[in-house]
Write a protein that holds these residues in place. Sequence first.
Motif, PDB file in Angstrom:
ATOM      1  N   SER A 197       3.445   5.148  -3.702  1.00 49.86           N
ATOM      2  CA  SER A 197       2.533   4.055  -3.902  1.00 49.86           C
ATOM      3  C   SER A 197       3.072   3.345  -5.183  1.00 49.86           C
ATOM      4  N   ARG A 221      -4.255   3.184  -8.166  1.00 47.75           N
ATOM      5  CA  ARG A 221      -5.370   2.172  -8.660  1.00 47.75           C
ATOM      6  C   ARG A 221      -5.849   2.500 -10.148  1.00 47.75           C
ATOM      7  N   ALA A 262       0.831  -1.188  -0.102  1.00 41.02           N
ATOM      8  CA  ALA A 262      -0.206   0.334   0.198  1.00 41.02           C
ATOM      9  C   ALA A 262       0.842   1.279  -0.019  1.00 41.02           C
ATOM     10  N   THR A 263       0.334   2.491   0.008  1.00 42.73           N
ATOM     11  CA  THR A 263       1.078   3.700   0.088  1.00 42.73           C
ATOM     12  C   THR A 263       1.990   3.715   1.357  1.00 42.73           C
ATOM     13  N   ASP A 272      -3.307   6.573  -3.178  1.00 46.65           N
ATOM     14  CA  ASP A 272      -3.544   5.352  -3.206  1.00 46.65           C
ATOM     15  C   ASP A 272      -4.665   5.130  -4.299  1.00 46.65           C
ATOM     16  N   TYR A 276       2.147   1.426  -8.473  1.00 47.28           N
ATOM     17  CA  TYR A 276       1.006   1.191  -9.353  1.00 47.28           C
ATOM     18  C   TYR A 276       1.328   0.010 -10.347  1.00 47.28           C
TER      19      TYR A 276
END
Length: 347
Positions: free
Chosen positions: A305, A340, A283-284, A336, A307
Motif C-alpha cells: 500500500s 494511513r 488502496a492496498t 491499509d 503511504y
Amino acid sequence: MTNVPLTELTNRAREIFQLVVEGYIEDGTPVGSKALASNDRLELSPASIRSVLADLEQMGLLAAPHTSAGRMPTETGLRLFVDGMMQVAEPSRTEQAAIEQRLLENGPIEQALEATSTLLSDISGAAGVVMIPKRENRLKQLSLIRLSETQGLAVLVSADGQVENRVFALDAAVDSSDLEQASNYITGRLSGRTLAEALKVLRHEIASEKNALDTASKALVESGLAVWTQDPAQRPVLIVRGQANLIDDGALQDIERVRSLLDDLENKQSVAALLEDARTANATKVFIGAENRLFALSGSSVIASPYRDGEGKVVGVLGVIGPTRLNYARVVPMIDFTARSLGKLIG
C-alpha cells in the motif's frame, strides 16, 4: 483455465471453494473431502464433495499436489477469492491503538519506518517491507580531492552527519588550487541546500556570470555536484524485517521455494521496483505468485500500500512479502490502516 468469473460457480461450488481456500490459508496444507464433509456448513456426502472438487480443479481454481491428497487453491483460485469472496474488516480499536502506539514510540521518522517494517512482519507472520521516501541529503560540506591525474574524489558531509564518497573524472590540467577553490565555494555558497538545489543555483549563476569562479573551478563544482544528484533516484532505500518468519515447519517441506524467496528479498533494487507498482494505487494492492515476475519462481505473494504525507502526496510504499497462503482477509486491512497511520505521523 484462467479468469473464471464468480458467476460461473454454483452456490454449492462457491461454498466448497471458499472452505478449501480458508482451510489452506489457515494451516498451509491441502484440504480433503473428508474434512469438508465434517464441516457443519455443508450437508453433502464425501462423494458429492469430491465431484465438486473435481469440477473446481477442472476450472483451474484448485489443484491436487499428490494423488491421494486433498486440494489447495491455485494462484488463479486465490485471485478469485481475494477479488470476489474475501470478507475483510477494519482492525479492532485495540489493534488500531496497538499499531499507532508502536509507530509513535520510536522517535525520529527513520526509526518509525524501521518499526513499521517490524510491525508488518509481526502482523502477517511474513517479511515486512517499507520503502523509504526518496529524500536528498542537504549539503553541509563537500570536498574535492585529487586521486590521480584523471580521477577526483567528492567527499560529502550531509546535514545529518553522514559521510559518503564518489569518484568522478578529473581533467589532467586541474591543479590543487582549483580543487580548493571549488571546495570552498560549494561549502560556503551552497551549504544547506539539497544537491539538486545547489546544482540549479550554480548553473544559474554560471549562466548569468554572477560568481567569481574561474573556468576550471566552475567545471569542478558542477561535476562534483552532478555525481551526487543522480544518486537518490538510483538507490531506493528499502527496509526488510522478519525474513526468519518465512522459515516455518511448513516452509521446511519446500526449502527450495524458501531459499528462492530469501534470495529475491536480498535483491532490494528489484523489490523496490516491484513496490513502485503500488505507488499509484488508490488502496492496498495484492500481487499473487506469478503476477509479479520477481517472486514467480518462489510462488510468493506481495501485499502493498502507498503511504502519503500530510498533503496527500505519495512518499513511499509499505507491505509484506510471504507465501501465497497469507491471511489476506486479515493482512490487507491491517496494511491499509498502518499506511494511513504512518502518513499521519509523517504529517
